[in-house]
Enzyme design. Sequence first.
Site, PDB file in Angstrom:
ATOM      1  N   GLY A 196     -15.803  -5.324 -15.494  1.00  0.00           N
ATOM      2  CA  GLY A 196     -15.881  -5.785 -14.112  1.00  0.00           C
ATOM      3  C   GLY A 196     -17.112  -5.237 -13.414  1.00  0.00           C
ATOM      4  O   GLY A 196     -17.600  -4.144 -13.757  1.00  0.00           O
TER       5      GLY A 196
ATOM      6  N   LYS B  37     -13.838  -3.494   2.167  1.00  0.00           N
ATOM      7  CA  LYS B  37     -14.668  -2.294   1.989  1.00  0.00           C
ATOM      8  C   LYS B  37     -16.140  -2.530   2.323  1.00  0.00           C
ATOM      9  O   LYS B  37     -16.798  -1.657   2.858  1.00  0.00           O
ATOM     10  CB  LYS B  37     -14.515  -1.745   0.562  1.00  0.00           C
TER      11      LYS B  37
ATOM     12  N   LYS C 290     -23.930 -10.320 -12.084  1.00  0.00           N
ATOM     13  CA  LYS C 290     -23.419  -9.226 -11.243  1.00  0.00           C
ATOM     14  C   LYS C 290     -23.499  -7.894 -12.002  1.00  0.00           C
ATOM     15  O   LYS C 290     -23.763  -6.849 -11.414  1.00  0.00           O
ATOM     16  CB  LYS C 290     -21.970  -9.509 -10.822  1.00  0.00           C
TER      17      LYS C 290
ATOM     18  N   SER D  66      -0.583   4.197   0.615  1.00  0.00           N
ATOM     19  CA  SER D  66      -1.322   5.195   1.408  1.00  0.00           C
ATOM     20  C   SER D  66      -0.461   5.871   2.477  1.00  0.00           C
ATOM     21  O   SER D  66      -0.548   7.095   2.628  1.00  0.00           O
ATOM     22  CB  SER D  66      -2.562   4.554   2.049  1.00  0.00           C
TER      23      SER D  66
ATOM     24  N   ASP E 192     -13.518   6.787  -3.571  1.00  0.00           N
ATOM     25  CA  ASP E 192     -12.921   6.184  -4.780  1.00  0.00           C
ATOM     26  C   ASP E 192     -13.444   6.824  -6.074  1.00  0.00           C
ATOM     27  O   ASP E 192     -12.667   7.200  -6.946  1.00  0.00           O
ATOM     28  CB  ASP E 192     -13.208   4.675  -4.832  1.00  0.00           C
TER      29      ASP E 192
ATOM     30  N   SER F 262       0.822  -1.223   0.000  1.00  0.00           N
ATOM     31  CA  SER F 262       0.000   0.000   0.000  1.00  0.00           C
ATOM     32  C   SER F 262       0.853   1.269   0.000  1.00  0.00           C
ATOM     33  O   SER F 262       1.812   1.396   0.769  1.00  0.00           O
ATOM     34  CB  SER F 262      -0.909   0.011   1.236  1.00  0.00           C
TER      35      SER F 262
HETATM   36  P1  ATR Z   1     -14.442  -7.805  -5.675  1.00  0.00           P
HETATM   37  O1  ATR Z   1     -14.304  -8.349  -4.292  1.00  0.00           O
HETATM   38  O2  ATR Z   1     -14.300  -6.319  -5.743  1.00  0.00           O
HETATM   39  O3  ATR Z   1     -15.628  -8.301  -6.431  1.00  0.00           O
HETATM   40  P2  ATR Z   1     -12.763  -9.517  -7.306  1.00  0.00           P
HETATM   41  O4  ATR Z   1     -13.470 -10.729  -6.862  1.00  0.00           O
HETATM   42  O5  ATR Z   1     -11.293  -9.562  -7.350  1.00  0.00           O
HETATM   43  O6  ATR Z   1     -13.111  -8.264  -6.421  1.00  0.00           O
HETATM   44  O7  ATR Z   1     -13.321  -9.153  -8.772  1.00  0.00           O
HETATM   45  C1  ATR Z   1     -13.334  -7.880  -9.307  1.00  0.00           C
HETATM   46  C2  ATR Z   1     -13.859  -7.969 -10.711  1.00  0.00           C
HETATM   47  O8  ATR Z   1     -12.835  -8.516 -11.548  1.00  0.00           O
HETATM   48  C3  ATR Z   1     -15.078  -8.845 -10.881  1.00  0.00           C
HETATM   49  O9  ATR Z   1     -15.960  -8.218 -11.763  1.00  0.00           O
HETATM   50  C4  ATR Z   1     -14.510 -10.117 -11.500  1.00  0.00           C
HETATM   51  O10 ATR Z   1     -15.412 -10.820 -12.325  1.00  0.00           O
HETATM   52  P3  ATR Z   1     -16.504 -11.834 -11.661  1.00  0.00           P
HETATM   53  O11 ATR Z   1     -17.565 -10.962 -11.068  1.00  0.00           O
HETATM   54  O12 ATR Z   1     -16.977 -12.639 -12.796  1.00  0.00           O
HETATM   55  O13 ATR Z   1     -15.756 -12.625 -10.636  1.00  0.00           O
HETATM   56  C5  ATR Z   1     -13.425  -9.533 -12.350  1.00  0.00           C
HETATM   57  N1  ATR Z   1     -12.387 -10.519 -12.699  1.00  0.00           N
HETATM   58  C6  ATR Z   1     -11.491 -11.101 -11.895  1.00  0.00           C
HETATM   59  N2  ATR Z   1     -10.694 -11.957 -12.584  1.00  0.00           N
HETATM   60  C7  ATR Z   1     -11.120 -11.910 -13.873  1.00  0.00           C
HETATM   61  C8  ATR Z   1     -10.706 -12.549 -15.087  1.00  0.00           C
HETATM   62  N3  ATR Z   1      -9.678 -13.419 -15.109  1.00  0.00           N
HETATM   63  N4  ATR Z   1     -11.367 -12.243 -16.230  1.00  0.00           N
HETATM   64  C9  ATR Z   1     -12.392 -11.355 -16.219  1.00  0.00           C
HETATM   65  N5  ATR Z   1     -12.824 -10.718 -15.111  1.00  0.00           N
HETATM   66  C10 ATR Z   1     -12.206 -10.988 -13.954  1.00  0.00           C
END
Ligand code: ATR
Length: 272
Positions: free
Chosen positions: A126, A65, A155, A16, A101, A14
């Site tokens: 995402g 978060k 989602k 921060s 953010d 981090s």
């Molecule tokens: P959070 O806790 O914020 O949801 P995360 O699980 O790391 O964090 O995922 C963040 C985003 O990255 C999600 O939209 C995830 O897609 P899913 O909702 O389908 O899990 C996306 N993401 C992570 N790895 C990915 C990959 N290899 N390809 C495409 N999207 C990905």
Amino acid sequence: MNRFAVFGSPIAHSLSPIIHQAFGKQCGISLSYEKILTPSGQLKAELKQFRANGGMGANITVPLKQEAYALCDNLIARAIEAKAVNTLYWQDDKLWGDNTDGEGLKRDLIQNLSLRLQDKRILILGAGGATLGILGPLLEEHPQAIVIVNRTLKKAKALCDRSFLISAHSYESLNTSNLAPFDIIINATSCSVHNMLPPLAARWIQGAFVMDLAYMKNQKTPFQQWATVNGATQSHDGLGMLVEQAAIGFALWHHKTPDTQDVLRKLRQGAL
Ligand code: ATR
């Protein structure tokens, strides 16, 4: 000494503490700012101990978060909308939560990078925590449309009721669609952190302004590199957003506005 900290896991990387110390130096405020490694489920206990030992405010990062959101006594409206909190402070022993953010991203895009969001077509990759934080502030700028593409389609669909301007796609349906090109593409997935690329067809990148919310020290993120190779007009990382969201939190805690440009420049030069 004014005591602050960032909680999350992993936390070693981090920036921060460096950013807040640099702001403090600029504004003549002496403060301590620690990194406190906190796995999921332990934030309540860690915050209690931190407060008992003089903690005044905190930042919250992955994966806490949403957990922080649930612990707050009071929430700022944009944190309620995001259902996630990245900035905490205590007032009369009540815990307040904010989410800086999205506002941080907007300041970086609009003020630092001179981008206009009004009437623009925005693609967000995402539908996780990062997307939740930025959606509300982006909508405030009156874009023409926001398309959210996610590996897990439901989602992305769940975010569509925020506004009639938002629509959802899977990568497959987006890549085979004949939608108009996007002006701005924001990578809000965690792919760069895992050194991966989201499965977006390269044709979307041509002519787009690209921002990856991730940041890697001394190098472009994989998504930035891929975007540059595939014809993005500009590709940026998330360092500007990180500094800007920190500045909003700093102003909340200390009632002083730091100079983000100075800190951003020094971080890029490796001078901090
Ligand atoms: P959070 O806790 O914020 O949801 P995360 O699980 O790391 O964090 O995922 C963040 C985003 O990255 C999600 O939209 C995830 O897609 P899913 O909702 O389908 O899990 C996306 N993401 C992570 N790895 C990915 C990959 N290899 N390809 C495409 N999207 C990905």
